[in-house]
Scaffold this active site. Sequence first.
Site, PDB file in Angstrom:
ATOM      1  N   CYS A   1     -26.804  81.180 -43.099  1.00 42.51           N
ATOM      2  CA  CYS A   1     -26.405  82.465 -43.684  1.00 42.51           C
ATOM      3  C   CYS A   1     -26.314  82.396 -45.209  1.00 42.51           C
ATOM      4  CB  CYS A   1     -25.104  82.967 -43.068  1.00 42.51           C
ATOM      5  SG  CYS A   1     -23.924  81.699 -42.650  1.00 42.51           S
TER       6      CYS A   1
ATOM      7  N   CYS B   1     -18.321  79.747 -38.968  1.00 43.16           N
ATOM      8  CA  CYS B   1     -17.547  79.943 -40.206  1.00 43.16           C
ATOM      9  C   CYS B   1     -16.311  79.045 -40.205  1.00 43.16           C
ATOM     10  CB  CYS B   1     -17.100  81.391 -40.343  1.00 43.16           C
ATOM     11  SG  CYS B   1     -18.474  82.535 -40.464  1.00 43.16           S
TER      12      CYS B   1
END
Lengths: 179, 128
Positions: free
Chosen positions: B37, B106
């Site tokens: 990402c 994350c």
Amino acid sequence: MDITQNYFEFLGLPVAYQLDQQALSERSRELQKTLHPDRFAHLSDRERRLSVQYTAYLNEAVATLKHPLSRAQYLLHLEGVDTFSESSVQLDPMFLMQQMELRESVESVRDAADPEAEIDQLQSEVEAQMRELRGQFESFYEQATPSAFEAAATVVRKMQFIDKLGREVDALEDQLFDD
Amino acid sequence: MAYSEQVIDHYENPRNVGKMDDKDENVGTGMVGAPACGDVMRLQIKVSDEGIIEDAKFKTYGCGSAIASSSLVTEWVKGMSLDEAQDLKNTRIAEELALPPVKIHCSVLAEDAIKAAVADYKEKQDKK
């Protein structure tokens, strides 16, 4: 047409990083013509379904090969190296530090005396780094050894950050100047 | 994607955003990134002579979940020993923030960041 072929073969293009964009759009147009649904109107359900499948595969192939980053990822994927889905890998701290700084400069563009000049500069930085990385990728990829593919994967990971940075800069430009 | 209340809270009021002097010998810096990402995260800790984390700061360029994960970690590690901080598991972060499966990475990034910060601090001490 054969969707078990890889995207390059499917489009009749050499499996390589260098891509003739014109050949890509020509081949894609030719295939689209032969796949046009009207030509299949008189055919059976099964054949029509196949035509839909081919069209989807063609669109996917063109979208993937067109962009330097996804093309690089796809080439590595063909060699069994996955760079699509990994979430966390060891990366060169110096590179990350530099990315952090670049993202910080994107953040401070709004408060700059001349935001337009800042954006121009960031965009040329992105382009320069991408060009450099594309060159690195190509030379590693062409060596075609397992360790060279790993090195090429590291280059792709860096490309992913630069790509994201470029998109952030472009989005900021839209926000600041196109309202 | 719907973010949980906890994520939104950390995203809107991130704790401990900032930067410490990475040349300071009591400061450990962890730099990590997620290529998929393009997220980059910097997490820093300031360690007392007794080996307790006195302060922590972060800066994250990424999605709400990445920001919330690193913000939460800086809150948690304050007052911890280095060993405790190093044992922090991403699953605890993900649980606390109610992260959906697609955002688990994350919390992994935040775990990697605190581990990298502790490792950086230890390396500095060994060189002394």
